[in-house]
Design an enzyme around this catalytic site. Structure first.
Site, PDB file in Angstrom:
ATOM      1  N   GLU A   1      31.112  72.853  45.129  1.00  0.00           N
ATOM      2  CA  GLU A   1      31.352  71.659  44.307  1.00  0.00           C
ATOM      3  C   GLU A   1      30.513  70.470  44.749  1.00  0.00           C
ATOM      4  O   GLU A   1      29.867  69.800  43.939  1.00  0.00           O
ATOM      5  CB  GLU A   1      32.835  71.278  44.343  1.00  0.00           C
ATOM      6  CG  GLU A   1      33.109  69.999  43.572  1.00  0.00           C
ATOM      7  CD  GLU A   1      34.571  69.597  43.517  1.00  0.00           C
ATOM      8  OE1 GLU A   1      35.387  70.178  44.235  1.00  0.00           O
ATOM      9  OE2 GLU A   1      34.873  68.695  42.712  1.00  0.00           O
TER      10      GLU A   1
ATOM     11  N   ASP B   1      35.253  75.490  46.498  1.00  0.00           N
ATOM     12  CA  ASP B   1      35.786  74.147  46.318  1.00  0.00           C
ATOM     13  C   ASP B   1      36.411  73.758  47.652  1.00  0.00           C
ATOM     14  O   ASP B   1      37.450  74.286  48.023  1.00  0.00           O
ATOM     15  CB  ASP B   1      36.836  74.116  45.188  1.00  0.00           C
ATOM     16  CG  ASP B   1      37.255  72.690  44.868  1.00  0.00           C
ATOM     17  OD1 ASP B   1      37.807  72.474  43.770  1.00  0.00           O
ATOM     18  OD2 ASP B   1      37.044  71.788  45.713  1.00  0.00           O
TER      19      ASP B   1
ATOM     20  N   ILE C   1      37.900  71.037  48.855  1.00  0.00           N
ATOM     21  CA  ILE C   1      39.247  70.481  48.697  1.00  0.00           C
ATOM     22  C   ILE C   1      39.549  70.446  47.208  1.00  0.00           C
ATOM     23  O   ILE C   1      39.030  69.582  46.479  1.00  0.00           O
ATOM     24  CB  ILE C   1      39.394  69.069  49.291  1.00  0.00           C
ATOM     25  CG1 ILE C   1      39.099  69.032  50.785  1.00  0.00           C
ATOM     26  CG2 ILE C   1      40.818  68.540  49.022  1.00  0.00           C
ATOM     27  CD1 ILE C   1      39.261  67.659  51.435  1.00  0.00           C
ATOM     28  N   ASP C   2      40.358  71.394  46.751  1.00  0.00           N
ATOM     29  CA  ASP C   2      40.778  71.360  45.345  1.00  0.00           C
ATOM     30  C   ASP C   2      42.061  70.533  45.297  1.00  0.00           C
ATOM     31  O   ASP C   2      43.038  70.870  45.962  1.00  0.00           O
ATOM     32  CB  ASP C   2      41.018  72.776  44.832  1.00  0.00           C
ATOM     33  CG  ASP C   2      41.245  72.768  43.343  1.00  0.00           C
ATOM     34  OD1 ASP C   2      40.417  72.189  42.612  1.00  0.00           O
ATOM     35  OD2 ASP C   2      42.274  73.305  42.889  1.00  0.00           O
TER      36      ASP C   2
ATOM     37  N   THR D   1      41.515  66.780  45.164  1.00  0.00           N
ATOM     38  CA  THR D   1      41.045  65.636  45.967  1.00  0.00           C
ATOM     39  C   THR D   1      41.864  64.373  45.701  1.00  0.00           C
ATOM     40  O   THR D   1      42.149  63.597  46.628  1.00  0.00           O
ATOM     41  CB  THR D   1      39.548  65.359  45.701  1.00  0.00           C
ATOM     42  OG1 THR D   1      38.794  66.511  46.085  1.00  0.00           O
ATOM     43  CG2 THR D   1      39.052  64.161  46.463  1.00  0.00           C
TER      44      THR D   1
ATOM     45  N   ASP E   1      36.840  75.483  40.788  1.00  0.00           N
ATOM     46  CA  ASP E   1      38.291  75.238  40.776  1.00  0.00           C
ATOM     47  C   ASP E   1      39.096  76.524  40.585  1.00  0.00           C
ATOM     48  O   ASP E   1      40.214  76.636  41.070  1.00  0.00           O
ATOM     49  CB  ASP E   1      38.651  74.294  39.613  1.00  0.00           C
ATOM     50  CG  ASP E   1      38.118  72.883  39.781  1.00  0.00           C
ATOM     51  OD1 ASP E   1      37.708  72.285  38.770  1.00  0.00           O
ATOM     52  OD2 ASP E   1      38.127  72.381  40.922  1.00  0.00           O
TER      53      ASP E   1
HETATM   54  C1  LIP Z   1      40.473  69.041  40.478  1.00  0.00           C
HETATM   55  C2  LIP Z   1      41.214  70.149  39.803  1.00  0.00           C
HETATM   56  C3  LIP Z   1      42.339  69.582  38.973  1.00  0.00           C
HETATM   57  C4  LIP Z   1      41.765  68.718  37.916  1.00  0.00           C
HETATM   58  C5  LIP Z   1      40.948  67.626  38.511  1.00  0.00           C
HETATM   59  C6  LIP Z   1      39.869  68.137  39.459  1.00  0.00           C
HETATM   60  P1  LIP Z   1      38.902  68.744  42.582  1.00  0.00           P
HETATM   61  O1  LIP Z   1      39.473  69.578  41.307  1.00  0.00           O
HETATM   62  O2  LIP Z   1      41.750  71.029  40.744  1.00  0.00           O
HETATM   63  O3  LIP Z   1      43.083  70.605  38.367  1.00  0.00           O
HETATM   64  O4  LIP Z   1      42.807  68.196  37.166  1.00  0.00           O
HETATM   65  O5  LIP Z   1      40.318  66.919  37.461  1.00  0.00           O
HETATM   66  O6  LIP Z   1      38.907  68.855  38.726  1.00  0.00           O
HETATM   67  O7  LIP Z   1      37.958  67.740  41.992  1.00  0.00           O
HETATM   68  O8  LIP Z   1      40.037  68.093  43.246  1.00  0.00           O
HETATM   69  O9  LIP Z   1      38.200  69.767  43.409  1.00  0.00           O
END
Ligand code: LIP
Length: 293
Positions: A69, A89, A91-92, A94, A219
């Site tokens: 990412e 990813d 940190i999914d 964030t 993601d």
């Molecule tokens: C997030 C996703 C989440 C989405 C956010 C963002 P990140 O990924 O896991 O579901 O709603 O917009 O895309 O940016 O935290 O890796």
């Protein structure tokens, strides 16, 4: 079928190691930067964790390729080839991480010939290690996972996200989708703030479906195989085969529930992850006028 267990176990071990950096950052004051919108955040920890993961994998598998990412955010193209590829990813969730909301995950998928061989989603604060290898089942902390098998949409809990988009078209589409599903009716809507952990709830049977428009391949690439190996269904929102680059997905307990959701929800145009960034393919009517999404 090739056995990628060594790679999978290595991925699990580096996810655990990297989680120490996530957890120590989780309790600290964060410096936050914005990406595509006021809700699309990145921190130094996101970048550091991705660097740690890629460096560790490259040291062991120097020929392997990466889609990360934060590497993409720094300008790298998304180009999935037949080569062994790690889709990361760091940190999914964030926004959850920045706020100290305790659902943040490291998501790692591994593909060969553009086919996902295994996926790992480590929900760090919860210490929940979700993983699956193609053809060998899905697991949570070593215990087998099974999707609910629910076929009646009116008896479903559905997970989704509003994501980072803040333009009128995306927001009106996503909120009206939630309205239409609730009016079917369904039992409930949930949003955990991390697509990877959202989708893993379908693999546990705790939720019966997850859908999203606008997320990215990193993601959901790992959680998609975890749902499939738990006996769930993963497809595109138009009912076609799942395409991790399309930025549209439905994961569900059964084909009946997946197809019913596909009938009810509407989508909005998104640039594919592997689309040439120079190509203007869609414009959404934003609060500040037209914008490419
Ligand atoms: C997030 C996703 C989440 C989405 C956010 C963002 P990140 O990924 O896991 O579901 O709603 O917009 O895309 O940016 O935290 O890796």
């Amino acid at each position: 079928m090739a056995d990628w267990s060594d790679c999978l176990n290595f991925g699990i071990s580096i996810a655990k190691q990297a989680s120490e950096v996530v957890l120590s950052g989780f309790r600290e004051q964060k410096e936050v930067k914005l990406k595509s919108s006021p809700a699309d955040l990145v921190t130094e920890t996101d970048q550091r964790v991705e660097t740690i993961l890629i460096s560790a994998i490259r040291a062991r598998y120097p020929q392997h390729r990466f889609i990360g990412e934060e590497s993409v955010a720094a300008g790298e193209r998304v180009h999935l080839t037949d080569s062994p590829t790690w889709i990361i990813d760091p940190i999914d969730g964030t926004v959850n991480f920045v706020h100290g909301f305790p659902l943040v995950a490291i998501s790692i998928a591994f593909t060969i010939n553009k086919k996902t061989e295994f996926g790992i989603v480590y929900s760090c604060v919860e210490d929940k290690m979700f993983y699956a290898q193609r053809g060998r089942g899905a697991f949570l902390n070593g215990k087998a996972l099974n999707a609910s098998g629910q076929e009646d949409i009116s008896r479903c809990v559905v997970v989704t996200e509003i994501g980072a988009e803040r333009d009128d078209l995306a927001l009106s589409t996503m909120t009206s989708n939630i309205f239409r599903l609730l009016k079917l009716p369904i039992h409930g809507i949930r949003a955990l703030g991390t697509a990877a952990v959202d989708m893993c709830q379908v693999a546990t049977g705790g939720a019966d479906a997850y859908y999203h428009i606008g997320m990215h391949c990193w993601d959901i690439a790992a959680s998609a195989i975890i749902v499939q190996e738990a006996g769930g269904v993963v497809m595109d929102t138009d009912g076609s085969d799942f395409d991790m680059m399309s930025r549209r997905v439905i994961a569900a307990s059964s084909p009946a529930v997946a197809n019913r959701i596909a009938e009810v929800i509407q989508t909005f145009p998104c640039r594919r992850d592997d689309e040439d960034p120079g190509k203007c393919i869609c414009v959404a009517a934003g609060v500040n006028g037209p914008q490419i999404i």
